[in-house]
Design a protein around this motif. Structure first.
Motif: not given
Length: 275
Positions: A75-79, A102-105
């Motif tokens: 499985r792939q888990i995306c948070l 991936i950090n867009l903050m």
């Protein structure tokens, strides 16, 4: 298909007789369907958690742990979340090998939102709110309180002042909350008083003012609350009513978010929040 608690299982059973490629739901309901063998998740290879910080709070995490075990081992888990507290990191370390982040903050946090505070005594808050309504050009506003009881009391006060106002909180029936949300989104009222139920995933582009009638206790709640304005490149205004007891929280939240919340000026430039 969509499935949430509080709706009949019969409808879900009927829909799951047919092929379903994407299941969107609340954790408890999806786990219930999986435990009963109604939803077979053995072939499910992607598990997506929106608002992961909330879903992995102590309240929900045991449910999510069980759901993960129902899914395929490959499985792939995306948070996805605006904030990633320690609980999310712990879950990630246990369940996701070789994670990609991936950090867009740096680009998006608080962008386009001007923040002010007004230092007031508790008894002055309603008067201060009335003054803000008379001076600001509000398309729509969301006003946050820290308890269900204060939400209802404040909504009553605002109505008594002669303003159109709805309220929403977690102790209302889901059907009632849905109606209030859709009427607010459609512009039936200008002001909505809310508990923290309404801090996430609410995209109403016409909201240009957020007021913290009660200042939140932590930076995550503050970030999610004021993020209800300034959506999709629009500008927004966040005004915080600060009492003497709130002063330490104000300083700490500024430090944690690396932002500055300025004293409210006598006149607020409309170009800060009306474009």
């Amino acid at each position: 298909m969509v499935t949430t608690g509080g709706t009949t299982l019969k409808d879900d059973i009927m829909r799951l007789y047919n092929v379903v490629h994407i299941l969107v739901g609340t954790p408890g309901r999806v786990l219930d369907l999986a435990d009963k063998g109604i939803a077979n998740l053995k072939e499910c290879t992607t598990l997506i958690m929106d608002e992961a910080d909330k879903l992995l709070s102590p309240e929900f995490q045991p449910v999510l742990e069980q759901l993960v075990n129902h899914c395929s081992r490959k499985r792939q888990i995306c948070l996805f979340s605006a904030t990633f507290p320690v609980t999310v990191k712990d879950f990630k370390d246990r369940h996701i090998s070789n994670p990609y982040e991936i950090n867009l903050m740096d680009e998006l946090t608080l962008k386009g939102i001007t923040q002010f505070y007004a230092f007031v005594a508790e008894r002055q808050k309603v008067h201060c709110l009335n003054t803000l309504f008379s001076k600001l050009e509000v398309n729509q506003s969301i006003i946050f309180c820290n308890s269900v009881n204060r939400v209802e009391l404040l909504a009553k006060k605002i109505t008594e002042l002669g303003y159109s106002c709805f309220y929403i909180h977690a102790k209302m029936q889901q059907s009632h909350r849905n109606r209030v949300f859709h009427e607010f989104r459609n512009g039936a009222t200008r002001h909505l008083v809310s508990s923290d139920l309404f801090t996430r995933g609410i995209d109403i582009q016409s909201v240009n003012v957020v007021i913290n009638f009660d200042f939140p206790k932590n930076a995550e709640t503050y970030l999610h609350r004021i993020g209800r304005s300034g959506r999709f490149g629009h500008l927004g205004l966040a005004i915080n009513l600060i009492t003497y007891e709130d002063r330490h929280n104000l300083f700490r939240i500024e430090q944690e978010l690396g932002t500055e919340i300025k004293p409210i000026p006598a006149v607020i430039d409309r170009d800060l929040y009306c474009r």
